[in-house]
Design a protein around this motif. Structure first.
Motif, mmCIF file in Angstrom:
data_model
loop_
_atom_site.group_PDB
_atom_site.id
_atom_site.type_symbol
_atom_site.label_atom_id
_atom_site.label_comp_id
_atom_site.label_asym_id
_atom_site.label_seq_id
_atom_site.Cartn_x
_atom_site.Cartn_y
_atom_site.Cartn_z
ATOM 1 N N THR A 194 42.065 -6.817 -37.962
ATOM 2 C CA THR A 194 40.883 -6.025 -38.293
ATOM 3 C C THR A 194 39.623 -6.817 -37.991
ATOM 4 N N ALA A 195 39.647 -8.111 -38.334
ATOM 5 C CA ALA A 195 38.511 -8.984 -38.018
ATOM 6 C C ALA A 195 38.338 -9.106 -36.507
ATOM 7 N N ILE A 196 39.450 -9.241 -35.777
ATOM 8 C CA ILE A 196 39.388 -9.315 -34.316
ATOM 9 C C ILE A 196 38.796 -8.041 -33.750
ATOM 10 N N MET A 197 39.233 -6.887 -34.256
ATOM 11 C CA MET A 197 38.734 -5.608 -33.761
ATOM 12 C C MET A 197 37.249 -5.441 -34.042
ATOM 13 N N PHE A 198 36.802 -5.884 -35.224
ATOM 14 C CA PHE A 198 35.411 -5.682 -35.618
ATOM 15 C C PHE A 198 34.466 -6.609 -34.860
ATOM 16 N N PHE A 199 34.864 -7.863 -34.670
ATOM 17 C CA PHE A 199 33.960 -8.862 -34.109
ATOM 18 C C PHE A 199 34.147 -9.130 -32.618
ATOM 19 N N THR A 200 35.195 -8.553 -32.013
ATOM 20 C CA THR A 200 35.422 -8.795 -30.590
ATOM 21 C C THR A 200 35.828 -7.499 -29.891
ATOM 22 N N ARG A 201 35.971 -7.626 -28.576
ATOM 23 C CA ARG A 201 36.473 -6.518 -27.766
ATOM 24 C C ARG A 201 37.938 -6.718 -27.404
ATOM 25 N N ILE A 202 38.581 -7.703 -27.992
ATOM 26 C CA ILE A 202 39.980 -7.974 -27.704
ATOM 27 C C ILE A 202 40.829 -6.791 -28.166
ATOM 28 N N PRO A 203 41.662 -6.237 -27.288
ATOM 29 C CA PRO A 203 42.483 -5.073 -27.669
ATOM 30 C C PRO A 203 43.407 -5.381 -28.834
ATOM 31 N N CYS A 204 43.516 -4.431 -29.742
ATOM 32 C CA CYS A 204 44.410 -4.553 -30.899
ATOM 33 C C CYS A 204 45.363 -3.368 -30.923
ATOM 34 N N PRO A 205 46.487 -3.496 -31.639
ATOM 35 C CA PRO A 205 47.423 -2.368 -31.749
ATOM 36 C C PRO A 205 46.751 -1.132 -32.341
ATOM 37 N N LYS A 206 47.266 0.021 -32.018
ATOM 38 C CA LYS A 206 46.665 1.284 -32.458
ATOM 39 C C LYS A 206 46.688 1.443 -33.970
#
Length: 253
Positions: A10-22
């Motif tokens: 969630t932190a990765i999704m919020f602070f970066t554009r790195i793709p995360c699982p759906k």
């Protein structure tokens, strides 16, 4: 374990554009808890920047490699913190009341103060890294991103959240953190420093923290606390001050 992974992603999704699982989304509860991993996100972003620099250095000059590294970290984060820094420059530069400052900071348009501040801080970042010995640049980049994000979390810990924005995605992440979350950030934020060959590197934590204290006093005086933009501004300023501090340290040892 799965819950902690989801919080981190969630932190990765919020602070970066790195793709995360759906299955990872901006759930407010997970977003609030994700504050414990801000520094770890910094490690990820810094590692990407360091890798780009290292790979580019086999082909290009140090200057071009540094610029490509900076481009990569800005792209990966979507200029998230740079935008916050520019908004704070505009707000504190053009506003004279709390309401006016917050209104300017919320405006998506970039003003003269924001443009000037952003150009200058990126120029100083490039110039400082350029002066550091090439073999130290990758570790310095990683450390700069992690340490600056840790210090930004101390602002969230010491200053109350002041913007009342119903439905804002930033509010759960920037509202508050616990001492436990702060400790986890300290671990990940300071971890890269132990890979330097000298314990004197720990001295470079002080100047960035003093920079945070300086901005924190301004935020307290004019806003009564902090917003997500304020935390972004602290991250950017502390990252640059960290690089300058490393440069000064290496000139004296």
């Amino acid at each position: 374990m799965k819950k902690e992974i989801q919080i981190f992603l969630t932190a990765i999704m919020f602070f970066t554009r790195i793709p995360c699982p759906k299955w990872v989304d901006h759930d407010p509860e997970y977003l609030k808890k994700s504050a414990k991993y801000f520094s770890l996100v910094g490690l990820v972003v810094g590692s990407i920047g360091a890798l780009i620099y290292y790979a580019a250095s086999f082909v290009f000059s140090t200057e071009i490699s540094i610029l490509l590294s900076m481009v990569s970290t800005i792209y990966v984060t979507g200029a998230f913190h740079e935008d916050g820094f520019a908004d704070v420059c505009d707000g504190l530069g053009g506003g004279w009341t709390k309401e006016k400052i917050l209104l300017i900071m919320k405006d998506s348009r970039l003003g003269t103060y924001g443009v000037s501040g952003l150009v200058l801080i990126l120029a100083i970042k490039f110039s400082a890294l350029r002066e550091i010995h090439p073999y130290l640049i990758p570790l310095t980049i990683i450390s700069g991103h992690s340490v600056s994000r840790f210090i930004a979390t101390t602002l969230i810990y010491t200053h109350p959240y002041v913007r009342d924005t119903a439905g804002s995605k930033a509010k759960p992440a920037a509202k508050s953190i616990s001492i436990g979350m702060l400790s986890i950030n300290a671990f990940f934020g300071l971890l890269p420093l132990f890979f330097f060959k000298t314990p004197l590197i720990l001295l470079v934590i002080l100047p960035p923290y003093l920079a945070k204290v300086y901005l924190g006093r301004k935020f307290k005086k004019w806003l009564g606390g902090q917003t997500g933009d304020c935390a972004g501004a602290v991250q950017q300023l502390c990252e640059v001050v960290f690089y300058l501090s490393v440069l000064v340290l290496w000139k004296f040892i």
